[in-house]
Scaffold this active site. Structure first.
Site, short mmCIF file in Angstrom:
data_model
loop_
_atom_site.label_atom_id
_atom_site.label_comp_id
_atom_site.label_asym_id
_atom_site.label_seq_id
_atom_site.Cartn_x
_atom_site.Cartn_y
_atom_site.Cartn_z
N GLY A 16 0.78 -1.25 -0.06
CA GLY A 16 0.15 -0.07 0.02
C GLY A 16 0.72 1.39 0.16
CB SER A 17 4.37 2.21 -0.80
OG SER A 17 4.50 1.95 -2.08
CG ASN A 18 2.00 3.30 -5.67
OD1 ASN A 18 2.23 4.12 -6.34
ND2 ASN A 18 2.52 2.07 -5.82
CB ILE A 97 -11.88 -5.14 -11.91
CG1 ILE A 97 -10.65 -4.23 -11.11
CG2 ILE A 97 -13.26 -4.17 -11.82
CD1 ILE A 97 -10.83 -3.98 -9.76
CG ASN A 111 -3.55 -1.17 -12.63
OD1 ASN A 111 -3.09 -1.38 -11.35
ND2 ASN A 111 -2.75 -1.96 -13.44
CG HIS A 113 2.21 -2.66 -15.48
ND1 HIS A 113 1.81 -4.06 -15.03
CD2 HIS A 113 3.52 -2.94 -16.29
CE1 HIS A 113 2.72 -4.88 -15.42
NE2 HIS A 113 3.45 -4.38 -16.20
CG ASP A 154 -0.97 -5.04 -17.19
OD1 ASP A 154 -1.59 -4.39 -16.30
OD2 ASP A 154 -0.04 -6.13 -17.13
CD GLU A 183 5.13 1.70 -9.02
OE1 GLU A 183 4.23 1.53 -7.93
OE2 GLU A 183 5.74 0.83 -9.32
C1 GRF Z 1 3.50 -1.29 -7.49
O1 GRF Z 1 4.66 -1.89 -7.93
C2 GRF Z 1 2.60 -1.25 -8.41
O2 GRF Z 1 3.06 -0.74 -9.86
C3 GRF Z 1 2.03 -2.58 -8.81
O3 GRF Z 1 2.23 -3.07 -7.42
C4 GRF Z 1 3.03 -2.57 -6.54
C5 GRF Z 1 2.28 -1.84 -5.35
O4 GRF Z 1 3.06 -1.54 -4.61
N1 GRF Z 1 0.64 -2.66 -9.30
P1 GRF Z 1 2.45 -0.85 -3.11
O5 GRF Z 1 1.43 -1.83 -2.53
O6 GRF Z 1 1.83 0.41 -3.56
O7 GRF Z 1 3.77 -0.56 -2.20
#
Ligand code: GRF
Length: 216
Positions: A16-18, A97, A111, A113, A154, A183
């Site tokens: 969940g870092s994003n 999904i 999304n 990638h 994708d 990201e």
């Molecule tokens: C990321 O590298 C994203 O590109 C991919 O899954 C990873 C998720 O990382 N779809 P995080 O859970 O957001 O840390």
């Protein structure tokens, strides 16, 4: 900007870092949106702790809790609708999904990638497998892609890409770290560009989003 804030609904499976980077960008006012709800499928996912500390409602939803995938799909729609979600953000979500969510949010699901699509995408290309292949192929650059989600993995329209150089000494792990940093910048800035209208979603997504945001 007179429009109300966009309400974001997230799907994630692991770290969940994003999710955290986007939620913090919303709280800092860099993204004109509220992180409203998180749906995660893996009960042990670290992302649920991040949601708790960021005060985002979180629901663990997966096939084991429902009689069928169709029931799961319907219940997810209900949760998104109860939270009045305008835009769906997949942030490391490892499940497909469902068709009802895809239809209801057509053109409004994003999304990320961890590669420069259309290269290194498609079924089986996820997580470290992507970076391992990029390093194996001795690519000189890689990066991250934000795209709209369609029924095929994708393959939806690309909205933005961020690049990193791949050097000889890179391992899959070191490349993954570099791409993740990209990201964390690219996802919030692209979401903001979509909300502001600078980047357009495929119809009917864009029009629906504009209509919803112009309602008070
Ligand atoms: C990321 O590298 C994203 O590109 C991919 O899954 C990873 C998720 O990382 N779809 P995080 O859970 O957001 O840390």
């Amino acid at each position: 900007m007179n429009d109300r804030k966009a309400r974001l609904g997230f799907f994630a499976s692991h770290g969940g870092s994003n999710f955290e980077a986007i939620a913090k960008a919303c709280h800092a006012g860099q993204v004109h949106a509220d992180p409203t709800v998180l749906i995660y499928n893996n009960p042990n996912a670290k992302v649920k702790e991040r949601a708790a500390s960021l005060n985002v409602a979180a629901f663990c939803m997966n096939a084991s809790k429902f009689e069928s995938l169709d029931d799961l799909d319907s219940r997810i729609i209900q949760v998104l609708s109860e939270h009045e979600v305008d835009l769906v953000i997949l942030a490391g979500y490892m499940k497909k999904i469902g068709p009802k969510v895809l239809f209801t949010y057509s053109g409004r699901i994003l999304n990320i990638h961890p590669a420069l699509l259309p290269k290194y995408g498609g079924k089986g290309m996820y997580g470290m497998k992507v970076h391992e292949q990029v390093v194996h192929d001795r690519e000189q650059e890689s990066g991250a892609t934000i795209h709209v989600v369609t029924k095929d993995y994708d393959e939806g329209p690309i909205l933005a890409q961020g690049k990193v150089a791949v050097v000889d000494s890179d391992s899959a792990e070191s490349l993954a770290k570099k791409v993740l940093l990209v990201e964390h910048q690219l996802y919030p800035s692209t979401i903001q560009a979509v909300i502001s209208g600078e980047v357009r979603l495929p119809e009917p997504g864009d029009q629906l989003l504009r209509e919803r945001l112009s309602r008070s």
